[in-house]
Design a protein around this motif. Structure first.
Motif, mmCIF file in Angstrom:
data_model
loop_
_atom_site.group_PDB
_atom_site.id
_atom_site.type_symbol
_atom_site.label_atom_id
_atom_site.label_comp_id
_atom_site.label_asym_id
_atom_site.label_seq_id
_atom_site.Cartn_x
_atom_site.Cartn_y
_atom_site.Cartn_z
ATOM 1 N N PRO A 295 0.804 -1.236 0.000
ATOM 2 C CA PRO A 295 0.000 0.000 0.000
ATOM 3 C C PRO A 295 0.830 1.275 0.000
ATOM 4 C CG PRO A 295 -0.944 -1.590 1.521
ATOM 5 C CD PRO A 295 0.349 -2.175 1.040
ATOM 6 N N ALA A 296 1.976 1.261 0.705
ATOM 7 C CA ALA A 296 2.838 2.450 0.736
ATOM 8 C C ALA A 296 3.399 2.741 -0.653
ATOM 9 C CB ALA A 296 3.971 2.252 1.740
ATOM 10 N N LEU A 297 3.711 1.684 -1.399
ATOM 11 C CA LEU A 297 4.227 1.848 -2.756
ATOM 12 C C LEU A 297 3.141 2.380 -3.683
ATOM 13 C CD1 LEU A 297 6.768 1.330 -4.523
ATOM 14 C CD2 LEU A 297 5.793 -0.907 -5.057
ATOM 15 N N VAL A 298 1.943 1.816 -3.568
ATOM 16 C CA VAL A 298 0.822 2.265 -4.400
ATOM 17 C C VAL A 298 0.534 3.746 -4.153
ATOM 18 C CG1 VAL A 298 -1.639 1.969 -4.888
ATOM 19 C CG2 VAL A 298 -0.197 -0.035 -4.462
ATOM 20 N N LYS A 299 0.499 4.125 -2.884
ATOM 21 C CA LYS A 299 0.230 5.523 -2.540
ATOM 22 C C LYS A 299 1.268 6.449 -3.170
ATOM 23 C CE LYS A 299 -0.428 8.569 1.461
ATOM 24 N NZ LYS A 299 -0.450 8.642 2.945
ATOM 25 N N ALA A 300 2.542 6.067 -3.099
ATOM 26 C CA ALA A 300 3.618 6.902 -3.655
ATOM 27 C C ALA A 300 3.497 7.037 -5.170
ATOM 28 C CB ALA A 300 4.974 6.308 -3.280
ATOM 29 N N ILE A 301 3.170 5.916 -5.843
ATOM 30 C CA ILE A 301 3.083 5.939 -7.301
ATOM 31 C C ILE A 301 2.025 6.922 -7.783
ATOM 32 C CG2 ILE A 301 2.348 4.559 -9.304
ATOM 33 C CD1 ILE A 301 3.746 2.147 -7.997
ATOM 34 N N PHE A 302 0.869 6.936 -7.111
ATOM 35 C CA PHE A 302 -0.237 7.742 -7.615
ATOM 36 C C PHE A 302 -0.240 9.172 -7.084
ATOM 37 C CE2 PHE A 302 -1.495 3.493 -8.703
ATOM 38 C CZ PHE A 302 -2.012 3.665 -9.978
ATOM 39 N N VAL A 303 0.778 9.520 -6.322
ATOM 40 C CA VAL A 303 0.993 10.919 -5.933
ATOM 41 C C VAL A 303 1.871 11.611 -6.961
ATOM 42 C CG1 VAL A 303 2.209 12.374 -4.264
ATOM 43 C CG2 VAL A 303 0.611 10.636 -3.458
ATOM 44 N N LEU A 304 2.755 10.814 -7.572
ATOM 45 C CA LEU A 304 3.739 11.372 -8.509
ATOM 46 C C LEU A 304 3.128 11.700 -9.865
ATOM 47 C CD1 LEU A 304 6.687 8.896 -7.811
ATOM 48 C CD2 LEU A 304 6.430 11.213 -6.905
ATOM 49 N N ARG A 305 3.781 12.632 -10.568
ATOM 50 C CA ARG A 305 3.451 12.967 -11.942
ATOM 51 C C ARG A 305 4.616 12.545 -12.836
ATOM 52 N NH1 ARG A 305 -1.873 13.136 -12.221
ATOM 53 N NH2 ARG A 305 -2.706 14.226 -10.405
ATOM 54 N N PRO A 306 4.382 12.436 -14.162
ATOM 55 C CA PRO A 306 5.440 11.971 -15.048
ATOM 56 C C PRO A 306 6.753 12.738 -14.862
ATOM 57 C CG PRO A 306 3.380 12.068 -16.241
ATOM 58 C CD PRO A 306 3.118 12.665 -14.894
ATOM 59 N N ARG A 314 9.599 2.759 2.666
ATOM 60 C CA ARG A 314 9.745 1.487 3.398
ATOM 61 C C ARG A 314 8.531 0.620 3.094
ATOM 62 N NH1 ARG A 314 11.194 -2.901 4.965
ATOM 63 N NH2 ARG A 314 12.103 -3.396 7.004
ATOM 64 N N THR A 315 8.752 -0.562 2.530
ATOM 65 C CA THR A 315 7.674 -1.510 2.236
ATOM 66 C C THR A 315 7.993 -2.843 2.903
ATOM 67 O OG1 THR A 315 8.659 -2.435 0.225
ATOM 68 C CG2 THR A 315 7.376 -0.397 -0.015
ATOM 69 N N ILE A 354 -9.985 -2.136 1.881
ATOM 70 C CA ILE A 354 -9.818 -1.905 3.320
ATOM 71 C C ILE A 354 -9.816 -3.235 4.067
ATOM 72 C CG2 ILE A 354 -11.010 -1.009 5.367
ATOM 73 C CD1 ILE A 354 -11.849 1.388 3.652
ATOM 74 N N VAL A 355 -10.738 -4.129 3.695
ATOM 75 C CA VAL A 355 -10.813 -5.448 4.347
ATOM 76 C C VAL A 355 -9.549 -6.245 4.065
ATOM 77 C CG1 VAL A 355 -12.047 -7.647 4.410
ATOM 78 C CG2 VAL A 355 -13.331 -5.510 4.333
ATOM 79 N N ARG A 356 -9.093 -6.243 2.796
ATOM 80 C CA ARG A 356 -7.882 -6.995 2.439
ATOM 81 C C ARG A 356 -6.675 -6.495 3.211
ATOM 82 N NH1 ARG A 356 -9.854 -7.159 -3.050
ATOM 83 N NH2 ARG A 356 -8.726 -5.243 -3.481
ATOM 84 N N GLU A 357 -6.535 -5.179 3.282
ATOM 85 C CA GLU A 357 -5.380 -4.623 3.998
ATOM 86 C C GLU A 357 -5.436 -4.970 5.478
ATOM 87 O OE1 GLU A 357 -4.933 -0.458 3.274
ATOM 88 O OE2 GLU A 357 -4.671 -0.707 1.107
#
Length: 540
Positions: A295-306, A314-315, A354-357
């Motif tokens: 989840p931490a990686l996913v959050k970081a990816i979708f905050v960034l722009r090209p 940390r994952t 949310i349930v999966r996490e």
């Protein structure tokens, strides 16, 4: 067709087996589906045979676990008219262990949150389970009557025939549908129902915690991102070294170093390393979550722009740096017209995430202790699977090697444990040690001085290993034996068709195919009993 003849056909055909299976299994499966799984623990339970597993100090007695395993084995035996194969026992054992651990940990987490259920909730759930079971049995019986009499039966006719079937199955002429329903009710373990309901309430509570979603967030769900990663595994090297390496790489990137080159040279992720860290396909939030990315990686990816690069993240796998290289919108053409539907779908996905996490974090934080070595082996295989899904190849190999050692110990204690033998063979093959698997199976299957183990899938696996050694003659012998041992198991005959072709015996492949086709016709409602002899039958 008269009713007497109809009953006779039921008593000798596939349909009776289906109904009897319903008697044994529909209720259990229905409750499992309704409750989201059953709990296999016994709070503070003790057993003279020890424990199967401890979850956060709570023991699940080995005797109780083995009773559940026996029930699953009997279900398979009734379905295929043959004892379960080694691979089937290994599969249900691993699944039962994983569910036991997960559901016990979730039930504990629910109780920690103050979630409780009352006597009325339990009674209502049992009543619903009984109602669902009887409804499914009536539907199966009605379909059977209709297929034989070629007309739709009345409700009273269905009930009358179902009652006769139950009386025959239980050898009790006084049994009625009402008394059978009471049998179902009394067979349910109220403690299991209670704990299943607690878990269900926990999931409902978690789903309600999902806040609403703005139009902007919904649109962002359709954003496709091309990204690359550099992973430094925390499991490799001294403590703190991985973080230091990641920070050093980030420093170089901020100074203008090429992300692709550093990923190829220094990343520990085998799935993306050769591609310069690039994920194989563009990601949406849904895809990233489905792939099991942290989840931490996913959050970081979708905050960034090209063109942007993240800080060190940390994952669960270690320390990562990601870069977004491109993005585009995959918004559906009918988005505006069906926005409400898309919003509901997105919210449901959010609730499920949310349930999966929560489940992942609960399992990750649980203290798990396994009792017998064979169960330890299955748990090690589970850990290996989790490591593989997250790209941790070093941890994956270590877990497989540990599983192999545990299965070796289990076989020393119980030389006839066919499931452990199968699992050890698979571990050897995963570790690129086919010679070990071959030697193990030859000792267990072909050595007259050793304890004998005989299942169709072990014979077939030994045949496959001989094929790997280019020994078609020995492979053929094993495939014929597999057909004989698995005479009642349709899947074995289906798997043997291409194998007989591979060893140049198209005649035997044709016999196996004929048997498979006839079995399918019978299962589909035809009255033909498989008359063709499979390759392993006498007269080959």
């Amino acid at each position: 067709m008269g009713i007497t003849k109809f009953r006779h056909s039921l008593s000798s055909g596939i349909f009776l087996k289906t109904i009897l299976l319903g008697i044994a299994a529909i209720f259990v499966v229905g409750c499992f589906s309704m409750f989201g799984g059953q709990w296999f623990g016994s709070k503070g339970g003790k057993s003279s045979s020890g424990y199967a597993v401890k979850v956060n100090g709570e023991s699940i007695p080995l005797e109780y676990f083995n009773n559940r395993l026996q029930s699953e084995s009997e279900r398979i035996e009734k379905e295929q008219d043959s004892s379960p194969m080694a691979s089937q026992i290994a599969g249900i054992t691993a699944d039962l262990l994983n569910r036991t651990i997960m559901l016990t940990a979730l039930r504990q987490a629910a109780e920690d949150k103050g979630i409780r259920v009352g006597r009325g909730d339990i009674n209502e759930a049992i009543d619903k389970g009984v109602e669902q079971t009887m409804s499914e049995m009536r539907l199966k019986m009605a379909a059977g009557i209709e297929s034989f009499k070629k007309k739709k039966p009345s409700k009273s006719e269905v009930d009358r025939e179902l009652e006769v079937r139950l009386q025959q199955a239980y050898e009790d002429r006084s049994l009625t549908l009402a008394s059978y329903e009471e049998k179902l009710r009394s067979s349910m373990d109220r403690e299991e129902v209670k704990n299943s309901l607690i878990i269900q309430k926990l999931r409902e509570t978690l789903e309600r915690s999902a806040r609403g979603m703005s139009d902007r967030e919904l649109i962002d769900n359709y954003r496709e991102v091309s990204a690359s990663r550099i992973l430094i595994e925390a499991r490799i090297g001294p403590k703190g070294q991985a973080e230091h390496q990641a920070n050093d790489i980030l420093k170089q990137l901020k100074s203008g170093a090429d992300f692709t080159r550093l990923a190829r040279e220094r990343s520990d992720d085998p799935m993306t390393k050769k591609a310069g860290g690039a994920f194989p396909a563009p990601l949406t939030r849904g895809l990233a979550q489905a792939f099991g990315l942290d989840p931490a990686l996913v959050k970081a990816i979708f905050v960034l722009r090209p063109g942007q690069i993240s800080d060190v993240i940390r994952t669960r796998d270690g320390y990562e740096i990601v870069k977004v290289t491109a993005e585009k919108s995959s918004l559906p053409k009918d988005f505006q017209a069906k926005k409400r539907q898309y919003m509901n779908d997105a919210l449901q996905g959010k609730r499920m995430q949310i349930v999966r996490e929560f489940e992942t974090n609960t399992l990750k934080s649980a203290k798990v202790e396994i009792g017998p070595p064979e169960l330890e082996g299955y748990w090690a295989m589970q850990q290996a699977g989790m490591a593989a899904s997250s790209g941790g190849q070093e941890a994956y190999k270590k877990a497989i090697a540990r599983a192999a050692a545990l299965f070796e110990k289990a076989i020393q204690e119980n030389p006839n444990d066919a499931a452990a033998i199968y699992s050890l063979s698979q571990a050897y093959l995963t570790l690129s040690k086919p010679e070990n698997a071959l030697r193990l199976l030859e000792i267990k299957l072909n050595n007259p001085d050793a304890p004998s183990v005989e299942t169709a899938d072990l014979r077939m696996l030994l045949g496959d290993l001989y094929i790997g050694n280019k020994d078609s003659k020995r492979a053929l012998d094993q495939y014929v034996l597999a057909s004989q041992v698995g005479i009642a198991i349709d899947s074995i005959h289906q798997l043997l068709v291409p194998r007989f072709k591979d060893v140049g015996r198209k005649d035997l492949a044709a016999k196996e195919q004929e048997y498979v086709d006839m079995a399918k016709a019978q299962a589909g409602g035809g009255s033909t009993v498989p008359a063709g002899s499979p390759a392993g039958a006498p007269g080959r």
